[in-house]
Scaffold this motif. Structure first.
Motif, PDB file in Angstrom:
ATOM      1  N   LYS A  33      41.883  44.795  38.766  1.00 48.54           N
ATOM      2  CA  LYS A  33      40.882  45.152  37.931  1.00 48.54           C
ATOM      3  C   LYS A  33      41.649  46.075  36.701  1.00 48.54           C
ATOM      4  CE  LYS A  33      36.227  47.068  37.604  1.00 48.54           C
ATOM      5  NZ  LYS A  33      35.763  46.099  36.895  1.00 48.54           N
ATOM      6  N   LEU A  34      41.427  45.411  35.504  1.00 51.03           N
ATOM      7  CA  LEU A  34      41.692  46.161  34.381  1.00 51.03           C
ATOM      8  C   LEU A  34      40.861  47.059  34.063  1.00 51.03           C
ATOM      9  CD1 LEU A  34      42.980  44.013  31.384  1.00 51.03           C
ATOM     10  CD2 LEU A  34      41.307  45.837  30.967  1.00 51.03           C
ATOM     11  N   ILE A  35      41.178  48.396  34.089  1.00 46.99           N
ATOM     12  CA  ILE A  35      40.455  49.402  33.580  1.00 46.99           C
ATOM     13  C   ILE A  35      40.814  50.364  32.633  1.00 46.99           C
ATOM     14  CG2 ILE A  35      39.313  49.471  36.059  1.00 46.99           C
ATOM     15  CD1 ILE A  35      41.212  51.962  36.434  1.00 46.99           C
ATOM     16  N   ARG A  50      44.572  48.168  38.042  1.00 39.65           N
ATOM     17  CA  ARG A  50      44.246  48.955  39.440  1.00 39.65           C
ATOM     18  C   ARG A  50      44.240  47.825  40.429  1.00 39.65           C
ATOM     19  NH1 ARG A  50      38.347  51.203  40.318  1.00 39.65           N
ATOM     20  NH2 ARG A  50      38.122  49.000  41.283  1.00 39.65           N
TER      21      ARG A  50
ATOM     22  N   ARG B  44      35.637  45.537  28.059  1.00 39.68           N
ATOM     23  CA  ARG B  44      35.737  45.887  29.635  1.00 39.68           C
ATOM     24  C   ARG B  44      36.027  46.983  29.735  1.00 39.68           C
ATOM     25  NH1 ARG B  44      40.024  41.249  31.475  1.00 39.68           N
ATOM     26  NH2 ARG B  44      39.509  42.365  33.574  1.00 39.68           N
ATOM     27  N   ASN B  45      36.749  47.937  28.975  1.00 35.24           N
ATOM     28  CA  ASN B  45      36.957  49.160  29.168  1.00 35.24           C
ATOM     29  C   ASN B  45      35.864  50.037  29.131  1.00 35.24           C
ATOM     30  OD1 ASN B  45      39.645  49.135  29.876  1.00 35.24           O
ATOM     31  ND2 ASN B  45      40.364  49.965  27.797  1.00 35.24           N
ATOM     32  N   HIS B  48      33.316  49.493  32.088  1.00 33.74           N
ATOM     33  CA  HIS B  48      33.730  50.219  33.272  1.00 33.74           C
ATOM     34  C   HIS B  48      33.693  51.753  33.147  1.00 33.74           C
ATOM     35  CE1 HIS B  48      36.093  50.990  37.009  1.00 33.74           C
ATOM     36  NE2 HIS B  48      36.598  52.060  36.022  1.00 33.74           N
TER      37      HIS B  48
END
Lengths: 78, 130
Positions: A33-35, A50, B44-45, B48
């Motif tokens: 997962k890209l966070i 992650r 996306r960031n 999230h």
């Protein structure tokens, strides 16, 4: 109560490296997962990858082979 | 990012309450203008991060190409499901889904219409347009 999930965080140098790394991990069958970089690791704006802790070694090898510049590797619990 | 409340100060986010209701609108699968790949990562960031913060918007509304984010294969699907579980209403524009032929692919939230969307926005104390 279930134990907290154990993750490994790969800090990368740029968003482009994160996207490229995500693709390489997906191709290798490693869930990822890209966070955003967690505040506990850095106060700077950034993106990271992650993976489950159990995939740490394999993911490291995949990212290295894909020439992803990893700036740091951290083990975290959710 | 545009917001009705233009006066913002850097301070401890836990010391402030969000104006209620707060609505976030998303009209693209990319955040901001410039590099599209970077914009997708930023969006996306952002989504999230919303799952991680104690403050939540009451509603997130998806328009135009933003509706692709609520459909099968979306990179933010799991985060949107989490936000839904956390009490955030996820609304998608039905006209937009039909335009992109994605109605059957919706995996999170509700398909809405312009009446409900307009009412939700008009009744909001704070609308954040991404």
């Amino acid at each position: 109560m279930a134990p907290p999930a154990a993750y490994t965080i790969f800090l990368v140098l740029s968003a482009s490296h994160a996207v490229k790394g995500e693709g390489a991990l997906a191709k290798a069958g490693i869930p990822c997962k890209l966070i955003p970089v967690p505040r506990s690791l850095s106060s700077q704006c950034g993106v990271c990858l992650r993976v489950d802790r159990s995939d740490r070694t394999r993911a490291t090898a995949v990212l290295t082979a894909a020439l992803i510049q990893v700036a740091g590797i951290h083990d975290l619990e959710s | 990012m545009e917001t009705h409340n233009s006066t913002h100060h850097l301070e401890d986010s836990t010391s402030r309450q969000l104006p209620r209701p707060t609505v976030v609108t998303i009209s693209s699968d990319s955040l901001g203008r410039g590099d599209e790949e970077l914009g997708k990562v930023l969006l996306r960031n952002y989504l999230h991060t919303l799952t991680q913060l104690p403050e939540k918007p009451d509603t997130i509304i998806f328009f135009n190409a933003g509706v692709t984010l609520v459909t099968e294969g979306s990179p933010v699907l799991t985060d949107l499901v989490v936000l839904g579980d956390q009490g955030v209403a996820i609304l998608s524009c039905g006209t937009c889904l039909a335009h992109y032929d994605l109605k059957e692919q919706v995996r999170v939230g509700m398909i809405s219409n312009v009446y409900s969307i307009a009412e939700t926005m008009l009744r909001a104390a704070n609308v954040i347009n991404l």
